[in-house]
Design a protein around this motif. Structure first.
Motif, PDB file in Angstrom:
ATOM      1  N   SER A 175     -43.931 -68.028  26.103  1.00  0.00           N
ATOM      2  CA  SER A 175     -43.918 -66.967  25.107  1.00  0.00           C
ATOM      3  C   SER A 175     -43.186 -65.769  25.685  1.00  0.00           C
ATOM      4  N   GLU A 176     -42.454 -65.082  24.818  1.00  0.00           N
ATOM      5  CA  GLU A 176     -41.662 -63.931  25.238  1.00  0.00           C
ATOM      6  C   GLU A 176     -41.875 -62.822  24.222  1.00  0.00           C
ATOM      7  N   ILE A 177     -42.477 -61.712  24.668  1.00  0.00           N
ATOM      8  CA  ILE A 177     -42.865 -60.629  23.761  1.00  0.00           C
ATOM      9  C   ILE A 177     -42.156 -59.351  24.185  1.00  0.00           C
ATOM     10  N   HIS A 178     -41.430 -58.758  23.257  1.00  0.00           N
ATOM     11  CA  HIS A 178     -40.643 -57.567  23.581  1.00  0.00           C
ATOM     12  C   HIS A 178     -41.155 -56.307  22.898  1.00  0.00           C
ATOM     13  N   ASP A 179     -42.345 -56.357  22.307  1.00  0.00           N
ATOM     14  CA  ASP A 179     -42.944 -55.135  21.774  1.00  0.00           C
ATOM     15  C   ASP A 179     -43.135 -54.134  22.913  1.00  0.00           C
ATOM     16  N   ILE A 192     -46.277 -66.201  30.463  1.00  0.00           N
ATOM     17  CA  ILE A 192     -45.707 -65.438  29.356  1.00  0.00           C
ATOM     18  C   ILE A 192     -44.997 -64.224  29.932  1.00  0.00           C
ATOM     19  N   PHE A 193     -44.018 -63.737  29.183  1.00  0.00           N
ATOM     20  CA  PHE A 193     -43.427 -62.446  29.504  1.00  0.00           C
ATOM     21  C   PHE A 193     -43.812 -61.461  28.415  1.00  0.00           C
ATOM     22  N   ALA A 194     -44.227 -60.266  28.823  1.00  0.00           N
ATOM     23  CA  ALA A 194     -44.461 -59.170  27.889  1.00  0.00           C
ATOM     24  C   ALA A 194     -44.063 -57.884  28.586  1.00  0.00           C
ATOM     25  N   VAL A 195     -43.542 -56.952  27.827  1.00  0.00           N
ATOM     26  CA  VAL A 195     -43.071 -55.696  28.404  1.00  0.00           C
ATOM     27  C   VAL A 195     -44.218 -54.937  29.053  1.00  0.00           C
ATOM     28  N   LYS A 196     -45.300 -54.763  28.303  1.00  0.00           N
ATOM     29  CA  LYS A 196     -46.426 -53.949  28.780  1.00  0.00           C
ATOM     30  C   LYS A 196     -47.705 -54.500  28.148  1.00  0.00           C
ATOM     31  N   CYS A 226     -58.309 -67.245  28.604  1.00  0.00           N
ATOM     32  CA  CYS A 226     -57.784 -68.232  27.658  1.00  0.00           C
ATOM     33  C   CYS A 226     -56.424 -68.762  28.120  1.00  0.00           C
ATOM     34  N   GLN A 227     -55.596 -67.873  28.653  1.00  0.00           N
ATOM     35  CA  GLN A 227     -54.327 -68.337  29.210  1.00  0.00           C
ATOM     36  C   GLN A 227     -54.576 -69.293  30.379  1.00  0.00           C
ATOM     37  N   LYS A 228     -55.574 -68.957  31.201  1.00  0.00           N
ATOM     38  CA  LYS A 228     -55.852 -69.779  32.377  1.00  0.00           C
ATOM     39  C   LYS A 228     -56.307 -71.185  31.996  1.00  0.00           C
ATOM     40  N   VAL A 229     -57.243 -71.290  31.054  1.00  0.00           N
ATOM     41  CA  VAL A 229     -57.742 -72.625  30.708  1.00  0.00           C
ATOM     42  C   VAL A 229     -56.686 -73.435  29.970  1.00  0.00           C
ATOM     43  N   LEU A 230     -55.653 -72.767  29.466  1.00  0.00           N
ATOM     44  CA  LEU A 230     -54.522 -73.480  28.866  1.00  0.00           C
ATOM     45  C   LEU A 230     -53.449 -73.813  29.892  1.00  0.00           C
ATOM     46  N   GLY A 231     -53.740 -73.530  31.159  1.00  0.00           N
ATOM     47  CA  GLY A 231     -52.795 -73.888  32.219  1.00  0.00           C
ATOM     48  C   GLY A 231     -51.915 -72.754  32.685  1.00  0.00           C
ATOM     49  N   GLY A 232     -52.231 -71.523  32.296  1.00  0.00           N
ATOM     50  CA  GLY A 232     -51.438 -70.384  32.736  1.00  0.00           C
ATOM     51  C   GLY A 232     -51.674 -70.073  34.207  1.00  0.00           C
ATOM     52  N   TRP A 233     -50.590 -69.693  34.890  1.00  0.00           N
ATOM     53  CA  TRP A 233     -50.715 -69.334  36.300  1.00  0.00           C
ATOM     54  C   TRP A 233     -50.273 -67.895  36.567  1.00  0.00           C
ATOM     55  N   ALA A 234     -49.663 -67.261  35.570  1.00  0.00           N
ATOM     56  CA  ALA A 234     -49.134 -65.918  35.827  1.00  0.00           C
ATOM     57  C   ALA A 234     -48.802 -65.235  34.513  1.00  0.00           C
ATOM     58  N   ASN A 235     -48.688 -63.925  34.562  1.00  0.00           N
ATOM     59  CA  ASN A 235     -47.980 -63.129  33.571  1.00  0.00           C
ATOM     60  C   ASN A 235     -46.795 -62.503  34.286  1.00  0.00           C
ATOM     61  N   ILE A 236     -45.703 -62.317  33.566  1.00  0.00           N
ATOM     62  CA  ILE A 236     -44.579 -61.543  34.066  1.00  0.00           C
ATOM     63  C   ILE A 236     -44.412 -60.361  33.128  1.00  0.00           C
ATOM     64  N   ALA A 237     -44.440 -59.162  33.681  1.00  0.00           N
ATOM     65  CA  ALA A 237     -44.392 -57.955  32.858  1.00  0.00           C
ATOM     66  C   ALA A 237     -43.585 -56.886  33.561  1.00  0.00           C
ATOM     67  N   ASN A 238     -43.087 -55.940  32.773  1.00  0.00           N
ATOM     68  CA  ASN A 238     -42.466 -54.766  33.368  1.00  0.00           C
ATOM     69  C   ASN A 238     -43.518 -53.828  33.934  1.00  0.00           C
TER      70      ASN A 238
END
Length: 744
Positions: free
Chosen positions: A538-542, A623-627, A640-652
């Motif tokens: 997922s890529e969020i630019h809000d 996922i990437f999100a600005v903030k 919820c991200q973790k149990v779906l297999g998430g390992w990180a967020n990338i953010a500014n």
């Protein structure tokens, strides 16, 4: 309102830039906040705090997950007073039996481990804490973002459930000594102006510029004496929306009176900053200049005076519609200009509720304005929720309810639902004005994927009542020449004594915990691997992504005791494709396996030194999100991200410390990418290979090289960092989550 560009001393009761012979570093120890924080600091380092709280509190959306986490980590007894309130999932018809199943889980855990259980409809979490838990000089940690009792001399912090689990297990809340910002009050509010008006004016000034982000707001100045305890509480609870860490106020005889009314005068003590206290910044506010405010959708900082909105109606509504376009795109048609009738803004609903609006004085003031008037029999509806049964009882006795009911208002019981979309959900396209805490997008029952959208504007109870008296047309309370009755409050503690279970700290280990079919254990989570391969799903630019957008509120709240069940709703109102993509990576489907093999070939061709490492790397999503992370403390935005297999967020950057802490406690790397969001080296669907990520965490390296791999065989090297991590935070990430850390 004035923001000081540099720090300030409080000398002889006034803010000054300098004091002869005074050193800022030494005088920073003279603030109220410094004294309280150091009193609770268990480390030998005044700059690296390890805090143990006096009390903790949760509600029925959060306490099941917290206790399940602590139980999995070896919990035997609650070591400090732990209050379990039931004010969020109080509508037990939602989701079948599962809400009441959670309540029975809470009651039996309070019995087994020695806690306090507040049944549904008795009190919202923060009102009970004000009435029964606060004490001058204490600190309280709550698993709700609006945990704020600073007006009563208690420093309180709202955090995700992992931080409460740490306190239950005898561990500490670790944070760098925060900056302290003086909020210097002068003057006195004009009649018709309430606490929400003052709060919104502050939020407007400091949210976008981050002036108080992760700092403590310390309220001082001669204007405090002109505010009642209830008024101060109403301002204080909204400090959360500034993104500050906590708040504290100087205390005086009016706060002593508050404690005396509640039978706890011994919990009062005078708190004032010492002479020449140094603050990292200051906000000067002349209360007499504040006018009735409205925060238009979709954030408390989108605030204007009501007079300004009425004078520039179409222009400001057009700006609001343009802001909505950023969040919603073309998914739904959002219009507020359609609400304009004969040059006036018509609203569909008014709500006065919860920890912000449901206080005694707010409701009495609304009743005074509406006395002898009526709300009409059109679409407009006014609902009022007192914050606790003791407040409810007094409003029955003093006649305020009679005035409200006579005017056409509906009186309901203590419930937080209107604040997060689980109660009084407006109709599609409707606009609701609320004295509550938030008006984020995707919050008040909106389901963008189904074409449903309602919106909320925040206002003070007084102006909501004035609008109700004008049959739903936006009106400032100052337009009415109201004689405010100033009714005195009398607290009846026997209401709680008859209904609240208080163990007095005595555990009964023989009690069996009562589980329901929706209450599930956390799934197993693996430790951090040497290398990571992440698929961007997922890529969020809000500009800002709220926790409501990461995991929706409202009806999904009933599933928060079921990690896998709740995870199905992750990003559902922002990016409906996210869950399927994340699960495919977690389950390593045939399609993902093929993508991984192709990624390995591309990367090994470009970087031969990685031969054999890509396919052995830990595989997860990101996922990437600005903030990301503005708003709620709910840890489920991360878990919820973790149990779906998430390992990180990338953010500014991360909007709040709370959300970043939640990521860490669930073993997720809070990556920072410093070069903005316009020319990212990766896109939704790409893979990112991060070699030696475990080494970066173990050896406290400042950053790590990452490699974005695109389907066209392009490989781009870039840099990721995590920012500062404590030693325990590193261990939690290495272990894979907080549960593993304690289990190990």
């Amino acid at each position: 309102m004035k923001l000081w560009e540099k720090g300030a001393f409080l000398s002889n009761g006034k803010l000054v830039e300098s004091v002869q012979g005074a050193n800022a570093a030494d005088c920073a120890k003279n603030t109220i906040a410094y004294r309280i924080l150091q009193k609770h600091n268990t480390s030998a380092d005044a700059s690296k705090l390890k805090i143990k709280f006096d009390k903790i509190t949760s509600h029925d959306i959060t306490y099941v997950g917290i206790i399940q986490t602590a139980r999995a980590s070896g919990l035997k007894k609650f070591p400090i007073p732990y209050v379990l309130t039931n004010c969020h999932n109080s509508l037990c018809a939602v989701g079948g039996t599962i809400n009441e199943d959670d309540h029975m889980f809470g009651l039996t855990c309070a019995q087994k481990y020695g806690g306090i259980y507040v049944p549904p409809h008795q009190a919202v979490i923060h009102q009970f804490a004000r009435e029964m838990l606060s004490r001058c000089g204490d600190m309280i940690l709550g698993s709700d973002s609006h945990t704020r009792y600073g007006a009563l001399g208690t420093m309180a912090i709202g955090e995700g459930g992992g931080e409460l689990a740490k306190q239950l297990l005898g561990k500490t809340y670790d944070v760098n000594m925060p900056g302290v910002i003086a909020v210097y009050l002068t003057g006195s509010p004009v009649p018709g102006v309430g606490p929400q008006d003052v709060a919104l004016a502050i939020i407007k000034e400091v949210f976008n510029n981050g002036y108080v982000k992760n700092k403590v707001m310390e309220f001082v100045g001669p204007g405090i004496k002109n505010l009642s305890a209830d008024f101060r509480i109403g301002v204080d609870v909204m400090t959360t929306e500034t993104t500050c860490l906590s708040s504290i106020w100087a205390t005086d005889e009016k706060i002593r009176e508050f404690y005396a009314i509640h039978g706890r005068e011994g919990d009062y003590s005078e708190l004032t900053p010492a002479e020449n206290a140094w603050y990292d910044g200051a906000i000067e506010i002349d209360l007499s200049e504040i006018r009735p405010m409205i925060a238009l959708p979709f954030h408390p900082s989108c605030a204007y005076t009501i007079d300004e909105v009425n004078a520039n109606l179409l222009d400001l509504l057009d700006e609001t519609e343009k802001r909505a376009k950023v969040s919603f795109g073309d998914k739904v048609q959002f219009s507020l200009k359609s609400k304009v009738i004969d040059g006036k803004l018509y609203v569909d609903q008014g709500v006065i509720a919860g920890c912000a609006g449901g206080g005694f004085e707010n409701i009495c003031a609304a009743a005074d304005i509406l006395k002898g008037k009526d709300t009409g029999n059109g679409k407009f509806l006014l609902n009022v929720y007192p914050a606790s049964m003791p407040v409810y009882m007094e409003l029955m006795k003093n006649g305020a309810f009679a005035s409200l009911v006579d005017a056409g208002a509906i009186i309901k019981t203590a419930f937080c639902g209107p604040c997060f979309g689980a109660g009084d959900t407006p109709a599609n396209g409707a606009l609701s004005i609320r004295h509550s805490t938030r008006n984020f997008p995707n919050r008040e029952g909106s389901k963008i994927q189904n074409g449903q959208l309602s919106s909320v504007a925040l206002m003070d109870a007084r102006s909501i009542a004035a609008t109700a008296a004008n049959k739903g047309f936006l009106t400032a309370a100052t337009e009415f020449d109201t004689e405010f009755s100033g009714k005195k409050y009398f607290f009846d503690k026997t209401i709680y004594e008859k209904r609240v279970y208080d163990s007095k700290g005595v555990a009964h280990p023989e009690v069996e915990i009562q589980f329901g079919p929706n209450i599930k254990d956390w799934p197993e989570m693996s430790a951090l691997t040497n290398d990571l391969l992440l698929k961007v799903v997922s890529e969020i630019h809000d500009p800002v992504t709220t926790t409501d957008e990461l995991i929706p509120s409202g009806e999904t709240s009933s599933f928060r005791s079921n990690p896998l069940g709740l995870a199905e709703f992750t990003l559902s109102r922002k990016d409906p494709a996210y869950v399927g993509k994340a699960k495919a990576v977690r389950d390593r489907t045939a399609e993902v396996t093929e993508e991984v093999n192709k990624t390995a070939q591309i990367l090994e061709s470009a970087k031969p030194e990685f031969a054999g490492r890509v396919q052995k790397a830990g595989l997860g999503s990101t996922i990437f999100a600005v903030k990301p992370g503005d708003g709620s403390a709910r840890e489920q935005a991360a878990s919820c991200q973790k149990v779906l297999g998430g390992w990180a967020n990338i953010a500014n950057e991360y909007a709040t410390k709370r959300y970043r802490s939640n990521l860490i406690n669930w073993g997720m790397l809070p990556f920072l990418y410093k070069d903005g969001d316009k020319n990212l080296p990766f896109a939704n669907g790409d893979y990112v290979f991060i070699p030696d990520v475990k080494k970066m965490v173990e050896e406290k390296l400042a950053s790590v090289k990452a490699y974005a791999v695109k389907a066209d065989s392009t490989v781009t090297e870039f840099e990721l960092s995590t920012g500062e991590l404590t030693d325990d935070e590193r261990k939690i990430i290495l272990a894979g989550c907080l549960i593993n850390f304690y289990r190990n």
